[in-house]
Write a protein that holds these residues in place. Structure first.
Motif, short mmCIF file in Angstrom:
data_model
loop_
_atom_site.label_atom_id
_atom_site.label_comp_id
_atom_site.label_asym_id
_atom_site.label_seq_id
_atom_site.Cartn_x
_atom_site.Cartn_y
_atom_site.Cartn_z
N VAL A 92 0.84 -1.20 0.00
CA VAL A 92 0.00 0.00 0.00
C VAL A 92 0.87 1.25 0.00
CG1 VAL A 92 -1.69 1.33 1.33
CG2 VAL A 92 -1.93 -1.16 1.13
N ASP A 93 1.90 1.25 0.83
CA ASP A 93 2.79 2.41 0.94
C ASP A 93 3.49 2.71 -0.39
OD1 ASP A 93 4.04 4.47 2.53
OD2 ASP A 93 5.87 3.28 2.46
N ALA A 94 3.84 1.65 -1.12
CA ALA A 94 4.56 1.84 -2.39
C ALA A 94 3.65 2.35 -3.51
CB ALA A 94 5.20 0.52 -2.81
N LEU A 95 2.36 2.03 -3.44
CA LEU A 95 1.45 2.33 -4.54
C LEU A 95 0.60 3.57 -4.32
CD1 LEU A 95 0.15 -1.31 -5.17
CD2 LEU A 95 1.56 0.02 -6.74
N LEU A 96 0.43 3.98 -3.08
CA LEU A 96 -0.53 5.03 -2.73
C LEU A 96 0.14 6.41 -2.70
CD1 LEU A 96 -3.49 5.50 -1.76
CD2 LEU A 96 -2.62 5.24 0.58
N LYS A 97 -0.53 7.38 -3.29
CA LYS A 97 0.02 8.73 -3.32
C LYS A 97 0.00 9.36 -1.93
CE LYS A 97 -4.12 11.57 -4.11
NZ LYS A 97 -4.80 12.51 -5.04
N PRO A 98 0.82 10.36 -1.67
CA PRO A 98 0.75 11.09 -0.40
C PRO A 98 -0.65 11.68 -0.21
CG PRO A 98 2.76 11.65 -1.57
CD PRO A 98 1.94 10.83 -2.52
N GLY A 99 -1.22 11.47 0.95
CA GLY A 99 -2.57 11.95 1.21
C GLY A 99 -3.66 11.02 0.73
N GLY A 100 -3.29 9.92 0.08
CA GLY A 100 -4.27 8.96 -0.42
C GLY A 100 -4.84 8.10 0.70
N THR A 101 -5.89 7.36 0.37
CA THR A 101 -6.61 6.55 1.35
C THR A 101 -6.62 5.08 0.94
OG1 THR A 101 -8.07 8.40 1.90
CG2 THR A 101 -8.82 6.21 2.52
N PHE A 102 -6.38 4.22 1.92
CA PHE A 102 -6.56 2.78 1.74
C PHE A 102 -7.86 2.39 2.43
CE2 PHE A 102 -5.07 -1.63 3.35
CZ PHE A 102 -5.75 -2.27 2.32
N TRP A 103 -8.85 1.98 1.64
CA TRP A 103 -10.15 1.55 2.16
C TRP A 103 -10.09 0.04 2.38
CZ3 TRP A 103 -13.94 5.26 2.92
CH2 TRP A 103 -13.74 6.50 2.30
N LEU A 104 -10.19 -0.37 3.63
CA LEU A 104 -10.10 -1.79 3.97
C LEU A 104 -11.40 -2.24 4.62
CD1 LEU A 104 -8.48 -4.43 4.27
CD2 LEU A 104 -7.64 -3.55 6.47
N SER A 105 -12.16 -3.05 3.90
CA SER A 105 -13.39 -3.60 4.45
C SER A 105 -13.03 -4.88 5.19
CB SER A 105 -14.39 -3.88 3.32
OG SER A 105 -15.68 -4.08 3.84
N PHE A 106 -13.26 -4.87 6.49
CA PHE A 106 -12.68 -5.87 7.39
C PHE A 106 -13.77 -6.52 8.24
CE2 PHE A 106 -11.09 -6.74 11.70
CZ PHE A 106 -10.05 -7.62 11.43
#
Length: 249
Positions: free
Chosen positions: A136-150
């Protein structure tokens, strides 16, 4: 069978558009339901949705389901794209970013958001969680969001591992509010599903440390339950605080 957390992310994708022109990557796409929902939503303004999975059989099924729903994939102007990706595989991550940057003619381009549904289980070890969030850290832009449905399947243990790894990798965790009161009706009572939001934060560890108390709406009572489970005097009849309490904290 569609898992409850996948229902939850699809409801969110159908009801909430991303910013116009956003590029989104899904981790662990499975049969492709989330991507189909995102691409066919009347509110969709996506520029690209990249479905990824490490299982080639899942990717074949995803391609088949996209075709059945009339979604073009892997052509020059199509919104949808399908890629093989094992979390932590630096070569595959680099290849996906290369294709993204070539499409936009931008050597620094990263994904605006990442999405994952039902990709963290009790059997998911700490190293795999670490590979997940490093990806996630490698692919996501600064300020971006990782939506994790858990979905909580083993009480406090997996949420606690997730919080530990999130803190280690600099991601603060929050919870997206329920879309409406009907959301709970989609979920079997044994699976407490939540739409989690992970964002980079310099104080991620401090913020995540606040999660797990009885007054917190994300995983209320988690720390108390863990203390009891780890206690040598544990009483099997003791009732842990429910993890599906939506009390604000």
């Amino acid at each position: 069978m569609v898992w409850p957390a996948t229902h939850l992310i699809c409801q969110h994708l159908a009801s909430n558009s991303f910013n116009p022109g956003d590029c989104v990557l899904e981790l662990g796409c499975g049969c492709g339901l989330a991507g189909i929902t995102a691409c066919l939503s009347r509110r969709s303004t996506l520029n690209q949705w990249v479905s990824t999975d490490m299982d080639e059989r899942a990717l074949d099924l995803c391609r088949e389901n996209y075709a059945v729903n009339g979604i073009s994939i892997d052509v020059a102007d199509s919104v949808a794209k399908i890629e093989s990706l094992r979390w932590g595989d630096e070569n595959r991550i680099a290849s996906i970013l290369h294709e993204l940057r070539k499409r936009y003619e931008d050597n620094g381009k990263l994904f605006d958001s990442l999405v994952g549904a039902d990709i963290v289980y009790p059997s998911t070890c700490g190293q795999v969680l670490l590979d997940l969030l490093r990806t996630v850290d490698a692919l996501l832009k600064p300020g971006g969001t990782f939506w994790l449905s858990f979905a909580t399947r083993d009480g406090p243990r997996t949420p606690y591992r997730l919080l530990e790894v999130a803190s280690e990798t600099g991601f603060a965790l929050d919870c997206f509010p329920p879309l409406d009161s009907s959301t709970a009706n989609l979920m079997p009572p044994m699976l407490d599903s939540k739409l989690l939001i992970l964002k980079r934060s310099v104080d991620a560890r401090d913020r995540n440390a606040m999660i797990g108390y009885e007054s917190c709406r994300i995983f209320p009572g988690m720390l108390l339950a863990l203390d009891h489970l780890d206690s040598p005097s544990s009483d099997d009849d003791w009732d842990a605080p429910p993890l599906n309490d939506d009390t604000d904290g």
